[in-house]
Motif scaffolding. Structure first.
Motif, PDB file in Angstrom:
ATOM      1  N   PHE A 181       0.871  -1.170   0.000  1.00 10.73           N
ATOM      2  CA  PHE A 181       0.000   0.000   0.000  1.00 10.73           C
ATOM      3  C   PHE A 181       0.914   1.228   0.000  1.00 10.73           C
ATOM      4  CE2 PHE A 181      -3.075  -2.746   2.644  1.00 10.73           C
ATOM      5  CZ  PHE A 181      -3.663  -3.260   1.497  1.00 10.73           C
ATOM      6  N   ASN A 182       0.918   1.965  -1.103  1.00 12.20           N
ATOM      7  CA  ASN A 182       1.846   3.090  -1.244  1.00 12.20           C
ATOM      8  C   ASN A 182       1.297   4.411  -0.737  1.00 12.20           C
ATOM      9  OD1 ASN A 182       3.465   1.226  -2.509  1.00 12.20           O
ATOM     10  ND2 ASN A 182       2.920   1.885  -4.568  1.00 12.20           N
ATOM     11  N   ALA A 183      -0.020   4.589  -0.796  1.00 15.29           N
ATOM     12  CA  ALA A 183      -0.607   5.879  -0.419  1.00 15.29           C
ATOM     13  C   ALA A 183      -2.050   5.700   0.022  1.00 15.29           C
ATOM     14  CB  ALA A 183      -0.534   6.852  -1.592  1.00 15.29           C
ATOM     15  N   LEU A 184      -2.476   6.605   0.884  1.00 13.91           N
ATOM     16  CA  LEU A 184      -3.838   6.621   1.403  1.00 13.91           C
ATOM     17  C   LEU A 184      -4.373   8.040   1.264  1.00 13.91           C
ATOM     18  CD1 LEU A 184      -6.078   5.037   2.941  1.00 13.91           C
ATOM     19  CD2 LEU A 184      -4.956   5.747   5.066  1.00 13.91           C
ATOM     20  N   VAL A 185      -5.536   8.180   0.614  1.00 14.78           N
ATOM     21  CA  VAL A 185      -6.070   9.506   0.291  1.00 14.78           C
ATOM     22  C   VAL A 185      -7.528   9.591   0.722  1.00 14.78           C
ATOM     23  CG1 VAL A 185      -6.478  11.173  -1.556  1.00 14.78           C
ATOM     24  CG2 VAL A 185      -4.558   9.585  -1.718  1.00 14.78           C
ATOM     25  N   ARG A 186      -7.929  10.768   1.234  1.00 12.35           N
ATOM     26  CA  ARG A 186      -9.336  11.012   1.543  1.00 12.35           C
ATOM     27  C   ARG A 186      -9.924  11.927   0.479  1.00 12.35           C
ATOM     28  NH1 ARG A 186     -10.791  12.421   7.514  1.00 12.35           N
ATOM     29  NH2 ARG A 186      -9.045  13.820   7.197  1.00 12.35           N
ATOM     30  N   LEU A 187     -11.035  11.503  -0.122  1.00 12.67           N
ATOM     31  CA  LEU A 187     -11.708  12.302  -1.138  1.00 12.67           C
ATOM     32  C   LEU A 187     -12.565  13.383  -0.487  1.00 12.67           C
ATOM     33  CD1 LEU A 187     -12.818   9.568  -3.706  1.00 12.67           C
ATOM     34  CD2 LEU A 187     -10.621  10.762  -3.485  1.00 12.67           C
ATOM     35  N   GLY A 188     -13.076  14.277  -1.327  1.00 10.27           N
ATOM     36  CA  GLY A 188     -13.884  15.376  -0.821  1.00 10.27           C
ATOM     37  C   GLY A 188     -15.147  14.929  -0.126  1.00 10.27           C
ATOM     38  N   ASP A 189     -15.681  13.775  -0.512  1.00  8.00           N
ATOM     39  CA  ASP A 189     -16.909  13.274   0.118  1.00  8.00           C
ATOM     40  C   ASP A 189     -16.627  12.480   1.388  1.00  8.00           C
ATOM     41  OD1 ASP A 189     -15.849  10.931  -0.823  1.00  8.00           O
ATOM     42  OD2 ASP A 189     -17.611  10.320  -1.980  1.00  8.00           O
ATOM     43  N   GLY A 190     -15.353  12.405   1.794  1.00 12.21           N
ATOM     44  CA  GLY A 190     -14.996  11.725   3.025  1.00 12.21           C
ATOM     45  C   GLY A 190     -14.597  10.273   2.853  1.00 12.21           C
ATOM     46  N   SER A 191     -14.816   9.693   1.689  1.00 14.93           N
ATOM     47  CA  SER A 191     -14.420   8.303   1.474  1.00 14.93           C
ATOM     48  C   SER A 191     -12.906   8.211   1.328  1.00 14.93           C
ATOM     49  CB  SER A 191     -15.121   7.725   0.243  1.00 14.93           C
ATOM     50  OG  SER A 191     -14.777   8.436  -0.919  1.00 14.93           O
ATOM     51  N   LEU A 192     -12.370   7.006   1.529  1.00 13.88           N
ATOM     52  CA  LEU A 192     -10.935   6.774   1.499  1.00 13.88           C
ATOM     53  C   LEU A 192     -10.566   5.927   0.295  1.00 13.88           C
ATOM     54  CD1 LEU A 192     -10.387   5.806   5.256  1.00 13.88           C
ATOM     55  CD2 LEU A 192     -10.388   8.095   4.241  1.00 13.88           C
ATOM     56  N   VAL A 193      -9.376   6.188  -0.247  1.00 13.89           N
ATOM     57  CA  VAL A 193      -8.835   5.377  -1.334  1.00 13.89           C
ATOM     58  C   VAL A 193      -7.413   4.991  -0.971  1.00 13.89           C
ATOM     59  CG1 VAL A 193      -8.129   5.322  -3.755  1.00 13.89           C
ATOM     60  CG2 VAL A 193     -10.274   6.427  -3.113  1.00 13.89           C
ATOM     61  N   VAL A 194      -7.118   3.693  -1.055  1.00 12.08           N
ATOM     62  CA  VAL A 194      -5.761   3.207  -0.871  1.00 12.08           C
ATOM     63  C   VAL A 194      -5.277   2.664  -2.209  1.00 12.08           C
ATOM     64  CG1 VAL A 194      -6.468   0.863  -0.157  1.00 12.08           C
ATOM     65  CG2 VAL A 194      -4.245   1.764   0.544  1.00 12.08           C
TER      66      VAL A 194
END
Length: 347
Positions: A173-186
């Motif tokens: 897992f290289n990066a973890l991001v939070r989108l504007g709607d609050g959901s997460l993407v790894v």
């Protein structure tokens, strides 16, 4: 052929961490108790992995547990560090509160803007951590190599290993991001990308159209995402809700196939661009409305227009590999293989 590509992706992932794998052998310690980082007078000129703004100061981290602090981007002072192993990431939630992480699943905390650091977690049997995201004051997630994922529900004072089918895949897992709607993407190696709508408790795997590794991502709008990584490939989704999912049991890293057809990509909710130099991209930085600066191997720098999805190469005044960058007092300051680099005003 597919396995050869993925092997190359794994090698580039090591480069993405600025030769972390090579440092691992020399920095590994058999003892259970950590040793503090030694003084390194020329640390600002050697391997640094990440940099962050802490109020009116800068903090950078890198090899041998080095933590540097600067108030002008020119003069750097080494801060005491409780570990002497590689630190891969530094994150500040405000001017005083910050976190650094790296080898041995080490997680360090500062409460005074980076002047002093406390060791909050360490496990010599665990893998390297590459990213950390605080969801709120109390809850945080950290991710790393070979499916490593930790969670804290007490503001980072303690950390527990997360178990799920996603982790069982064993991918970096290289990066973890939070989108504007609050959901997460790894996102990580071999085209792995997953989304969570419940603060990381459950994950859905996305049918990402690229078979190679992605090293970072930037969120824009409510549901937009731009990813960047291996061989200068950049992918952009305006609404990640439109991107198809794939059953986790059907996700096979050696069966992934890159989608090149623009129409098919559009049907999957993605747009593709590739940096002119085709060098891998490791760091991304928002530099204005609809603009992001992406940096990577051999000092490559390109500006991404997040509205059009187009890339524009720029001069970075560096031929050394760069890993991360920040905007500080109107200047882009990056770190990488040869330490700190001042790249000038945002292009």
């Amino acid at each position: 052929m597919c396995r050869d590509v993925q092997s190359l992706g794994a090698k580039l992932f090591a480069v993405a961490c600025i030769l972390l794998s090579g440092a691992a052998m020399s920095e590994a310690r058999p003892e259970d108790s950590p040793s503090a980082a030694l003084p390194a007078p020329k640390a600002a000129e050697n391997r640094l992995l990440d940099i962050a703004v802490a109020g009116e100061s800068l903090v950078a981290v890198g090899q041998f547990g080095v933590i540097l602090r600067s108030q002008d981007g020119d003069t750097w002072k080494q801060m005491p560090s409780p570990v002497d192993t590689m630190l891969t990431r530094v994150v500040f939630t405000d001017a005083q509160s910050g976190w650094a992480l790296g080898y041995d699943a080490s997680i360090l905390q500062t409460q005074d803007g980076g002047l002093s650091w406390m060791l909050r977690h360490r496990d010599t049997t665990a893998r390297t951590l590459y990213d950390l995201l605080f969801l709120d004051e109390h809850h945080a997630i950290s991710v790393g190599a070979y499916g490593q994922m930790l969670r804290s529900d007490d503001g980072g004072q303690s950390w527990q290993v997360v178990e799920s089918e996603l982790i069982d895949l064993g991918m970096h897992f290289n990066a973890l991001v939070r989108l504007g709607d609050g959901s997460l993407v790894v996102l990580g190696e071999r085209g792995l990308m997953a989304r969570s709508k419940d603060q990381g408790r459950h994950w859905d795997v996305l049918d990402f159209p690229y078979e190679g590794s992605q090293f970072g991502a930037l969120a824009h709008g409510e549901k937009g995402l731009s990813t960047f990584g291996m061989r200068g490939n950049v992918y952009q989704a305006r609404n990640i809700d439109l991107c198809p999912l794939i059953d986790i049991d059907a996700w096979d890293p050696y069966e992934r196939v890159t989608v090149d057809d623009a129409q098919q990509l559009a049907e999957m909710g993605w747009q593709h661009a590739q940096a002119e130099a085709k060098e891998s991209l490791f760091g991304g930085l928002s530099i204005g409305p609809h603009r992001a600066l992406l940096i990577g191997v051999n000092g490559i720098a390109t500006v991404l227009n997040t509205e059009t999805g187009k890339l524009r190469p720029v001069e970075a005044d560096s031929n050394e590999t760069l890993s991360k960058a920040v905007l500080f007092e109107g200047q882009v300051i990056a770190v990488g293989r040869r330490g700190v680099s001042k790249l000038g005003p945002a292009p």
